[in-house]
Design an enzyme around this catalytic site. Structure first.
Site, PDB file in Angstrom:
ATOM      1  N   HIS A  67       3.696  11.513  14.053  1.00 35.84           N
ATOM      2  CA  HIS A  67       4.003  12.841  13.519  1.00 35.84           C
ATOM      3  C   HIS A  67       2.709  13.580  13.183  1.00 35.84           C
ATOM      4  CE1 HIS A  67       8.409  12.007  12.134  1.00 35.84           C
ATOM      5  NE2 HIS A  67       8.100  11.328  13.224  1.00 35.84           N
ATOM      6  N   GLU A 110       2.190  16.550  12.243  1.00 33.65           N
ATOM      7  CA  GLU A 110       2.277  17.468  11.092  1.00 33.65           C
ATOM      8  C   GLU A 110       1.995  16.733   9.785  1.00 33.65           C
ATOM      9  OE1 GLU A 110       5.603  15.170  10.333  1.00 33.65           O
ATOM     10  OE2 GLU A 110       5.013  16.039  12.274  1.00 33.65           O
ATOM     11  N   CYS A 164       7.419  12.118  18.674  1.00 37.92           N
ATOM     12  CA  CYS A 164       8.263  11.008  18.225  1.00 37.92           C
ATOM     13  C   CYS A 164       9.458  10.791  19.161  1.00 37.92           C
ATOM     14  CB  CYS A 164       8.697  11.224  16.773  1.00 37.92           C
ATOM     15  SG  CYS A 164       9.273   9.712  15.964  1.00 37.92           S
TER      16      CYS A 164
END
Length: 388
Positions: free
Chosen positions: A351, A353, A259
């Site tokens: 992202h 995750e 990001c």
């Protein structure tokens, strides 16, 4: 508890939306952004990347699962303000430890409910990013001109360096939960807990470092690789972090950026960044991974993007060899990832995750681990060959 206290949202173009207070009472200002996720509001609220922004949820019904002690992505709620249409009147989830309204109030987050969130979203999509203000309680009774002036006098997101606001004050160590691969220098620009969990699960001892670190601080932990996290603000206002990253690239250390880290990687390579009209925020963004030729649904939270050629390799303007765009956003053809072809370094704009959200791109953490292992093996072979 759902308040009947009056509140008003005022945008910098003069638009005005009347509703009810939600959370704390008072005045707050920030850039108004919309998040399209239908779930994961707790992860959104505690994502440090939202610092300085008033978040509008496009999903109409918010708060039904309450809040809990497990899903926070940081130690606090970071949003500057919160906008929802219909707050849930009751909490219905076995994991809940409280209501969203109570959590907002406890953290001093000023919100508004009961407004037409579709109309606000369409206004932002038509006009581009807009500053706004939420005025509730006694402040809702202030004149429109006075409220609008407060909004207009607030800072714009462009040009702001917000990493110092969200980064940890001092270094900390989070040991791996697996067989140790080595020390990973993680520069905290607004990192999420799920990112740390994914890195420790890949064999890294995570040395979480504040955004004030120097290259000497990084090298002091003897890292086998470096990671730049997500975070808020304008990448063009973070020259110090760009210079630090260039030192990392000069040393040949493996690098992974996510990001905000992707945008800083771009600037370290010599590329430009720019502000998107209204950004990408949500957990349903389609992205093409050019390396695997797969379309992945990904989680996003960014208002800035990278300017780079989408087709084929190109030379890094700062002399780091060939680079290619590795991921492309399929909604608007925005650069969503970069890969250095002559350096052990890559980054993605989204992202991986995915807290909360789809886990299509979670394998990028495995790709990073494989890159680090390959770099270590290559260095070992070169050392052995040099010994004869």
């Amino acid at each position: 508890m759902i308040h009947s206290t009056p509140a008003v949202l005022v945008l910098e173009d003069g638009s005005r939306f009347e509703g009810h207070a939600y959370g704390a009472h008072g005045t707050t200002v920030g850039e108004v952004v919309f998040a399209t996720g239908m779930s994961g509001y707790q992860e959104t609220l505690t994502d440090p990347s939202y610092a300085g922004q008033i978040v509008l949820q496009t999903a109409p019904h918010i708060g039904v699962t309450g809040v809990n002690d497990e899903d926070n992505e940081s130690s606090r709620i970071w949003v500057a303000g919160y906008i929802v249409r219909d707050p849930s009147r009751r909490v219905s989830n076995w994991r809940a430890t409280g209501s969203l309204d109570d959590a907002l109030e406890a953290h001093g987050i000023i919100g508004i409910s009961g407004i037409d969130t579709r109309a606000v979203t369409r206004r932002i999509r038509d006009a581009g990013a807009l500053r706004g203000g939420i005025f509730s309680g006694d402040d809702a009774a202030r004149s429109h001109d006075e409220q609008l002036q407060t909004v207009i006098e607030s800072p714009r997101m462009a040009g702001q360096n917000l990493s110092a606001r969200v980064s940890i004050p001092s270094a900390s160590l989070i040991p791996t939960t697996q067989r140790k691969l080595g020390n990973l220098a993680v520069i905290d620009l607004g990192i999420k807990q799920s990112t740390i969990d994914n890195l420790t699960a890949r064999g890294f001892d995570v040395h979480l470092l504040p955004e004030t670190v120097t290259i000497d601080d990084v090298l002091a932990i003897q890292p086998i690789a470096v990671f730049y996290s997500n975070g808020p603000g304008d990448p063009a206002a973070s020259d110090r972090h760009v210079e630090l990253l260039r030192a990392v690239l000069d040393l040949g250390l493996p690098f992974f950026g996510v990001c905000f880290g992707n945008q800083l990687f771009a600037r370290a390579l010599g590329l430009e960044t720019y502000k998107l009209p209204f950004g990408h925020r949500g957990i349903n963004q389609p992205v093409l991974d050019k390396q695997s030729d797969r379309v992945e649904i990904t989680a996003h939270n960014h208002g800035f993007a990278v300017s780079a050629p989408l087709d084929g390799p190109f030379d890094s303007p700062h002399g780091y060899g060939r680079v290619e765009v590795s991921h492309i956003g399929l909604n608007d053809q925005v650069v969503e990832g970069l890969r250095a072809l002559d350096r052990p370094a890559f980054s993605v704009q989204f992202h991986p995750e995915a807290a909360s959200g789809p886990h299509d791109a979670n394998t990028l953490f495995d790709r990073f681990r494989d890159l680090v292992v390959a770099t270590l093996r290559q260095a070992q072979e070169q050392s052995q060959n040099g010994a004869f």
